[in-house]
Write a protein that holds these residues in place. Structure first.
Motif, PDB file in Angstrom:
ATOM      1  N   TYR A 132      33.764  40.263  44.960  1.00  0.00           N
ATOM      2  CA  TYR A 132      33.467  39.292  43.917  1.00  0.00           C
ATOM      3  C   TYR A 132      34.807  38.724  43.438  1.00  0.00           C
ATOM      4  O   TYR A 132      35.852  39.324  43.687  1.00  0.00           O
ATOM      5  CB  TYR A 132      32.744  39.970  42.750  1.00  0.00           C
ATOM      6  CG  TYR A 132      31.235  40.035  42.867  1.00  0.00           C
ATOM      7  CD1 TYR A 132      30.600  40.063  44.098  1.00  0.00           C
ATOM      8  CD2 TYR A 132      30.443  40.084  41.730  1.00  0.00           C
ATOM      9  CE1 TYR A 132      29.217  40.135  44.192  1.00  0.00           C
ATOM     10  CE2 TYR A 132      29.058  40.154  41.810  1.00  0.00           C
ATOM     11  CZ  TYR A 132      28.451  40.180  43.044  1.00  0.00           C
ATOM     12  OH  TYR A 132      27.087  40.245  43.130  1.00  0.00           O
ATOM     13  N   GLN A 149      25.112  46.578  42.970  1.00  0.00           N
ATOM     14  CA  GLN A 149      23.691  46.329  43.177  1.00  0.00           C
ATOM     15  C   GLN A 149      23.461  45.382  44.347  1.00  0.00           C
ATOM     16  O   GLN A 149      22.590  45.612  45.202  1.00  0.00           O
ATOM     17  CB  GLN A 149      23.067  45.743  41.909  1.00  0.00           C
ATOM     18  CG  GLN A 149      21.558  45.577  41.985  1.00  0.00           C
ATOM     19  CD  GLN A 149      20.849  46.896  42.229  1.00  0.00           C
ATOM     20  OE1 GLN A 149      21.013  47.851  41.473  1.00  0.00           O
ATOM     21  NE2 GLN A 149      20.066  46.980  43.304  1.00  0.00           N
ATOM     22  N   GLU A 150      24.263  44.320  44.427  1.00  0.00           N
ATOM     23  CA  GLU A 150      24.102  43.381  45.539  1.00  0.00           C
ATOM     24  C   GLU A 150      24.474  44.035  46.865  1.00  0.00           C
ATOM     25  O   GLU A 150      23.821  43.808  47.887  1.00  0.00           O
ATOM     26  CB  GLU A 150      24.956  42.133  45.319  1.00  0.00           C
ATOM     27  CG  GLU A 150      24.758  41.101  46.426  1.00  0.00           C
ATOM     28  CD  GLU A 150      25.466  39.788  46.168  1.00  0.00           C
ATOM     29  OE1 GLU A 150      25.385  38.909  47.043  1.00  0.00           O
ATOM     30  OE2 GLU A 150      26.100  39.637  45.109  1.00  0.00           O
ATOM     31  N   LEU A 151      25.517  44.863  46.856  1.00  0.00           N
ATOM     32  CA  LEU A 151      25.929  45.541  48.081  1.00  0.00           C
ATOM     33  C   LEU A 151      24.823  46.445  48.605  1.00  0.00           C
ATOM     34  O   LEU A 151      24.528  46.457  49.810  1.00  0.00           O
ATOM     35  CB  LEU A 151      27.202  46.353  47.815  1.00  0.00           C
ATOM     36  CG  LEU A 151      27.815  47.077  49.016  1.00  0.00           C
ATOM     37  CD1 LEU A 151      28.240  46.089  50.089  1.00  0.00           C
ATOM     38  CD2 LEU A 151      29.010  47.920  48.571  1.00  0.00           C
ATOM     39  N   CYS A 193      31.235  43.282  36.429  1.00  0.00           N
ATOM     40  CA  CYS A 193      31.434  42.879  37.819  1.00  0.00           C
ATOM     41  C   CYS A 193      31.054  44.005  38.773  1.00  0.00           C
ATOM     42  O   CYS A 193      30.346  43.791  39.763  1.00  0.00           O
ATOM     43  CB  CYS A 193      32.893  42.468  38.033  1.00  0.00           C
ATOM     44  SG  CYS A 193      33.242  41.858  39.698  1.00  0.00           S
ATOM     45  N   SER A 225      27.227  44.524  39.008  1.00  0.00           N
ATOM     46  CA  SER A 225      26.565  43.462  39.772  1.00  0.00           C
ATOM     47  C   SER A 225      26.884  43.564  41.257  1.00  0.00           C
ATOM     48  O   SER A 225      26.002  43.422  42.111  1.00  0.00           O
ATOM     49  CB  SER A 225      26.992  42.089  39.247  1.00  0.00           C
ATOM     50  OG  SER A 225      26.594  41.907  37.903  1.00  0.00           O
ATOM     51  N   ALA A 226      28.162  43.813  41.566  1.00  0.00           N
ATOM     52  CA  ALA A 226      28.575  43.891  42.966  1.00  0.00           C
ATOM     53  C   ALA A 226      27.935  45.086  43.667  1.00  0.00           C
ATOM     54  O   ALA A 226      27.486  44.979  44.816  1.00  0.00           O
ATOM     55  CB  ALA A 226      30.096  43.979  43.056  1.00  0.00           C
ATOM     56  N   ILE A 245      31.930  44.552  49.474  1.00  0.00           N
ATOM     57  CA  ILE A 245      31.616  43.252  48.903  1.00  0.00           C
ATOM     58  C   ILE A 245      32.757  42.846  47.977  1.00  0.00           C
ATOM     59  O   ILE A 245      33.317  43.679  47.258  1.00  0.00           O
ATOM     60  CB  ILE A 245      30.266  43.279  48.148  1.00  0.00           C
ATOM     61  CG1 ILE A 245      29.838  41.867  47.765  1.00  0.00           C
ATOM     62  CG2 ILE A 245      30.310  44.197  46.935  1.00  0.00           C
ATOM     63  CD1 ILE A 245      28.384  41.783  47.292  1.00  0.00           C
ATOM     64  N   ASN A 284      21.645  46.119  48.040  1.00  0.00           N
ATOM     65  CA  ASN A 284      20.552  45.267  48.520  1.00  0.00           C
ATOM     66  C   ASN A 284      20.855  44.686  49.898  1.00  0.00           C
ATOM     67  O   ASN A 284      19.978  44.615  50.766  1.00  0.00           O
ATOM     68  CB  ASN A 284      20.292  44.133  47.528  1.00  0.00           C
ATOM     69  CG  ASN A 284      19.661  44.612  46.239  1.00  0.00           C
ATOM     70  OD1 ASN A 284      19.030  45.673  46.204  1.00  0.00           O
ATOM     71  ND2 ASN A 284      19.832  43.853  45.172  1.00  0.00           N
ATOM     72  N   LEU A 285      22.097  44.265  50.105  1.00  0.00           N
ATOM     73  CA  LEU A 285      22.479  43.663  51.382  1.00  0.00           C
ATOM     74  C   LEU A 285      22.520  44.684  52.516  1.00  0.00           C
ATOM     75  O   LEU A 285      22.262  44.339  53.672  1.00  0.00           O
ATOM     76  CB  LEU A 285      23.851  42.992  51.255  1.00  0.00           C
ATOM     77  CG  LEU A 285      23.928  41.735  50.388  1.00  0.00           C
ATOM     78  CD1 LEU A 285      25.382  41.317  50.193  1.00  0.00           C
ATOM     79  CD2 LEU A 285      23.135  40.598  51.027  1.00  0.00           C
TER      80      LEU A 285
END
Length: 201
Positions: A63, A41-43, A35, A38-39, A61, A45-46
């Motif tokens: 999740y 990496q998305e953070l 978790c 993934s979180a 972020i 990117n955002l």
């Protein structure tokens, strides 16, 4: 990462970055690591402007199983309950005959006083739709670097928020930077022996 919590700093002022990752106390270490990866990496990117090579100075972020945040300011050991958001995870309302406030009050006291800053329990609640009792399962959790008073305050604000927004629903959760609260009418805890050390009352 110790018991689902991780914090670190990187760099020097004025470019220093402070980061926190917190996994839900009912997750296994493997689920936690997945978790957080993934979180994070998305953070990134955002919060990144890839064309200009700029990253926002602060981001968070949530999740379902973890929270990841970073900031250029000092965030360790500080109670931050905003921004706060709730999620009703069932479309079928159930009207509670018995108020959950005393149950949440006791759970909050146990969570804020525990060294790991979390606790979960279950409570027999009444259902005014059919007159049958059923069990409510709940988890309250703070980042472990908070003092007892800060944890209690954050969870109290989460408790007020979830009571106002979601107490007609059989399952819901609320997230804040420093704490989270979840309840469900089905057990959602990982099996004993697979999760981080737990605190049950």
């Amino acid at each position: 990462m110790v018991n689902g919590f991780y914090n670190f700093s990187y760099g020097e002022n004025p470019d220093k970055v402070n980061a926190i990752a917190l996994c839900s106390a009912d997750r296994t270490p493997a689920e936690c690591g997945s978790c957080v990866n993934s979180a994070a990496q998305e953070l990134l990117n955002l919060c990144s402007n890839h064309l200009e090579g700029i990253i926002q100075k602060e981001g968070i972020i949530w999740y379902p199983s973890c929270t990841v945040r970073y900031s250029d300011r000092y965030i360790f050991g500080r109670n931050e309950s905003q921004p706060m958001g709730g999620q009703e995870v069932s479309p079928n309302p159930i009207l509670y005959k018995d108020a959950l406030t005393p149950f949440f009050d006791e759970l909050r006291k146990n969570a804020s006083g525990h060294f790991g800053k979390f606790a979960y329990a279950n409570y027999k609640a009444g259902n005014s739709l059919n007159g049958q009792d059923f069990t409510v399962y709940a988890l309250m959790q703070c980042t472990p670097d908070l003092a007892e008073g800060g944890c209690d305050d954050c969870l109290h604000q989460a408790q007020v928020f979830i009571t106002n927004c979601c107490n007609q629903y059989p399952r819901a959760r609320v997230f804040a930077p420093s704490c989270n609260l979840r309840y469900d009418n089905s057990s959602f805890f990982a099996p004993p022996g697979t999760r981080f050390p737990t605190h049950i009352f």
